[in-house]
Scaffold this active site. Structure first.
Site, PDB file in Angstrom:
ATOM      1  N   ASP A  88      10.398  -5.573  14.496  1.00 47.39           N
ATOM      2  CA  ASP A  88      11.043  -4.851  13.120  1.00 47.39           C
ATOM      3  C   ASP A  88      11.133  -3.331  13.835  1.00 47.39           C
ATOM      4  O   ASP A  88      10.859  -2.332  12.711  1.00 47.39           O
ATOM      5  CB  ASP A  88       9.851  -4.699  12.194  1.00 47.39           C
ATOM      6  CG  ASP A  88      10.469  -4.655  10.939  1.00 47.39           C
ATOM      7  OD1 ASP A  88      11.414  -4.446  10.396  1.00 47.39           O
ATOM      8  OD2 ASP A  88       9.705  -3.882  10.079  1.00 47.39           O
ATOM      9  N   VAL A 120       1.415   5.466   1.781  1.00 38.02           N
ATOM     10  CA  VAL A 120       0.872   6.490   3.212  1.00 38.02           C
ATOM     11  C   VAL A 120       0.528   7.714   2.449  1.00 38.02           C
ATOM     12  O   VAL A 120       1.438   8.495   1.692  1.00 38.02           O
ATOM     13  CB  VAL A 120       1.876   6.582   4.080  1.00 38.02           C
ATOM     14  CG1 VAL A 120       1.593   7.473   5.368  1.00 38.02           C
ATOM     15  CG2 VAL A 120       2.253   5.218   4.641  1.00 38.02           C
ATOM     16  N   GLY A 153       0.895  -1.212  -0.017  1.00 39.08           N
ATOM     17  CA  GLY A 153      -0.263   0.188  -0.057  1.00 39.08           C
ATOM     18  C   GLY A 153       0.663   1.432  -0.076  1.00 39.08           C
ATOM     19  O   GLY A 153       1.800   1.373  -0.489  1.00 39.08           O
TER      20      GLY A 153
END
Length: 716
Positions: free
Chosen positions: A438, A329, A327
């Site tokens: 992460d 942002v 995707g």
């Protein structure tokens, strides 16, 4: 009396006293009723004894009654008189004749005038004809007639013979097979093939495994009167199975969310009451009551606003500030309020293919469950047929990677400041019960005051079932079997590359530790890797790669790798290819080296080596962040007020939509994902055709609204 300001112990004692008083009152009432009942029984027995002692007058035949009253009627006319009585709708005449007490029946067995006596009583009090009269007009008469049935009535009921009210003939009534009781007292032989097939056809029980007659080897075994059947949902079509699974998950999510919202609502009330109790004695009762009333208004407002549905059409896109494989942002502005947000969009189809269903659910849960200042705030989350949407706060200062690219190396004081804030941020995540897994400079964002916040929890886990990929594999086995089998090529098998979101390779950089210019080139390539699923394994702990058991200590390894990069200029295991990086991390005992031309303080080098070590000896494994806070490198840090001090770098903005601290110019060179373009076209077609938005099974319950933000003025 106001009980709000009593302590819990006082409330409990008051509750026990009240319960004891209610029990005593209940016992007194029960005792009074028992005494009253005993007195009524004694009075009734005394009345019966008095009636038995009184002499009964001799009964006269009906013919004598007619002669004394001057009537010329004779007995043969009684048949006509009886028909007239039947036409007058006298209820339960024949039943009342059968309902005489057994002792009176014995007295008049040999008396032919017994029928005459009954008719005498009827003749003395003839019934009055009323409009719309029916047996149910006076239900108390039915109660009197049916309170004491005789033995003859019981026999008639057993023989299943019932008398008609309007005629003298009797009907033999036998209940049909469908009225057979399926319980332990039933006499139905369900092992009979005829009754078994009849019940299966009427009860709609497919494939009932009723044991046939003679199936048991034991001749003395009692026949079962239960119906046994196997549920076979596979016999239904695909659409019906999908609808059933969807409804089941929606119901589970509805009740889970209802309970969670009730717990949160009660906790907010308790927190406010505790806060009011701890306030100074100068606070008036009126002020405290006013705050409680305001909380009630907010709760009511939240319930209404939570039902407000958001969509992509409610936001205007200002600029794309980040891209990824799943995707992008965007910087968006809400149309009605003009407020600025960061909208993270995730493509559902890529979530399926890349086995990211558990990761996206974990990210949503972390953001929704956190109210910490060290975590990016999530305000709303919603979805449509193609995308998931996360509406988060916009942090205009960029990320730590942008600062490293610009400044190359931090001093120890600046490193100490950012590492101390990272310790508090990681501690906040661990207190929520999550592991980030992460942590890297790309995920450490800078707010408007220069302080850090953690983001991108796509690889985090809270060890819930919805954070486990196996949960979604089982869920989708029947819906899309080809999506869950790694062997058929439609879903990549879990590996180091896919787990670290690697899909776009960049040119290899031949790295020499003394070449700063080439190091800067690596940083720019590193930024391109961040936009794709190439990812950076440079900051991931070795126990995650080898699929061993790991805990929260894996995040402290990542912090040590970031600290190494801040002080030295590159990650500790930087290599030409990701696979070479994997090899160096797994052999960290041999590959972890600090360059000779870099001079570090003993405290900083000691902290790095205690973080970049095996999990058993790693700092923070046993006592968490407290072990790091007590390290000499952080001597002088005020952990309670660090967020109130001035940061080394404070972004200066030109407007609320200023994005100059984000590398938006580099995004123009990043190609759009074909999957994203195709999904946008499909979404436009759905909107043009007026199709309804459909929730997929794994994403049920993804919608979220934050209480403290939604209850603000002009939040929506």
């Amino acid at each position: 009396m106001n009980y709000d300001y009593l302590t819990d112990e006082q409330k409990q004692q008051l509750y026990f006293h009240q319960m004891q008083a209610e029990q005593q009152q209940h016992q007194q009432q029960l005792h009074y009723k028992q005494q009253q009942h005993i007195q009524q029984q004694q009075q009734h027995q005394q009345n019966q004894q008095n009636q038995q002692q009184q002499p009964q007058p001799p009964r006269q035949p009906f013919s004598t009654f007619l002669q004394n009253n001057g009537s010329n009627s004779d007995l043969p006319q009684m048949g006509t008189f009886q028909q007239d009585l039947q036409r007058q709708n006298i209820p339960n005449l024949r039943f009342s004749q059968q309902n005489q007490p057994s002792d009176l029946g014995q007295e008049f067995q040999d008396d032919d005038s017994f029928m005459d006596e009954d008719l005498t009583e009827i003749h003395e009090q003839p019934p009055m004809q009323e409009l719309n009269s029916s047996p149910m007009t006076h239900p108390h008469s039915f109660q009197q007639n049916f309170q004491t049935p005789t033995k003859n009535d019981d026999a008639n009921l057993r023989n299943q013979q019932f008398q008609s009210v309007d005629s003298e003939r009797s009907l033999d009534f036998k209940p049909p097979v469908t009225f057979t009781k399926l319980n332990n007292n039933s006499n139905a032989d369900l092992s009979s093939p005829t009754e078994s097939s009849f019940l299966k056809s009427n009860l709609n029980l497919p494939n009932s495994n009723i044991p046939p007659a003679g199936a048991s080897n034991d001749p003395n075994a009692q026949k079962s009167n239960y119906i046994y059947f196997n549920r076979q949902p596979n016999s239904l079509n695909k659409i019906a199975q999908d609808k059933a699974s969807s409804i089941k998950l929606k119901l589970e999510n509805y009740y889970q969310m209802s309970v969670a919202h009730a717990i949160e609502r009660n906790q907010r009330r308790l927190d406010l009451e505790h806060k009011l109790l701890n306030e100074e004695s100068g606070s008036s009762e009126e002020r405290k009551n006013r705050q409680l009333q305001n909380l009630g208004k907010k709760e009511s407002q939240f319930l209404r606003l939570r039902r407000t549905k958001l969509s992509l059409e409610d936001f205007n896109t200002v600029k794309v500030i980040g891209k990824g494989a799943f995707g992008e942002v965007r910087l968006v502005q809400k149309r009605d309020t003009g407020k600025i947000y960061a909208m993270k969009t995730l493509l559902k189809s890529e979530m399926y293919k890349k086995d990211q269903l558990a990761h996206v659910k974990a990210e949503r849960d972390v953001l929704a469950g956190s109210d910490s200042p060290w975590v990016v705030s999530l305000y709303y989350s919603f979805q449509d047929a193609q995308y998931l949407y996360l509406i988060m706060e916009f942090l205009p200062g960029g990320d730590l990677m942008t600062m490293l690219i610009r400044w190359q190396i931090f001093t120890e004081d600046i490193t100490r400041f950012y590492m101390a804030e990272c310790v508090l941020a990681i501690e906040a995540i661990h207190k929520l019960g999550f592991i980030h897994r992460d942590i890297k400079p790309d995920n450490i964002l800078i707010d408007i005051r220069g302080h850090i916040k953690l983001s991108d929890f796509g690889l985090s886990t809270g060890f819930h079932k919805t954070h486990d990929s196996n949960y979604y594999k089982k869920l989708l086995e029947k819906e899309n079997p080809h999506h869950t089998n790694p062997q058929n090529g439609n879903l990549q098998a879990p590996s180091m590359a896919t787990n670290n979101r690697n899909s776009m390779m960049v040119d290899a950089i031949h790295l020499t530790m003394s070449n700063r210019q080439q190091m800067q080139t690596w940083r720019k390539s590193r930024r391109l890797m961040a936009y794709s699923t190439v990812g950076t394994p440079d900051y991931i702990a070795p126990e995650i790669f080898v699929h061993q058991g790991y805990g929260q200590e894996c995040d402290w390894w990542s912090l040590g790798a970031i600290m190494f990069e801040c002080l030295i200029g590159w990650p500790p295991f930087c290599s030409e290819t990701p696979h070479e990086t994997y090899r160096k991390i797994l052999n960290w005992q041999e590959t972890l080296q600090i360059p000779d031309d870099i001079h570090l303080s003993p405290e900083s080098e000691d902290l790095i080596r205690k973080l970049l070590t095996n999990a058993e000896n790693r700092l923070g494994r046993y006592n968490g962040a407290d072990e790091l806070k007590s390290h000499p490198f952080f001597r002088g840090v005020d952990w309670d007020t660090i967020r109130k001090v001035d940061a080394p770098f404070i972004p200066k903005l030109r407007s609320i939509t200023d994005t100059r601290f984000f590398p938006t110019d580099e995004l123009e060179n990043v190609p759009d994902s074909p999957a994203l373009s195709k999904a946008m076209e499909q979404r436009d077609q759905v909107l043009q055709n007026g199709g309804n938005v459909k929730e997929d099974l794994p994403f049920i319950g993804y919608t979220y609204s934050r209480f403290d933000y939604l209850t603000r003025k002009n939040a929506l």
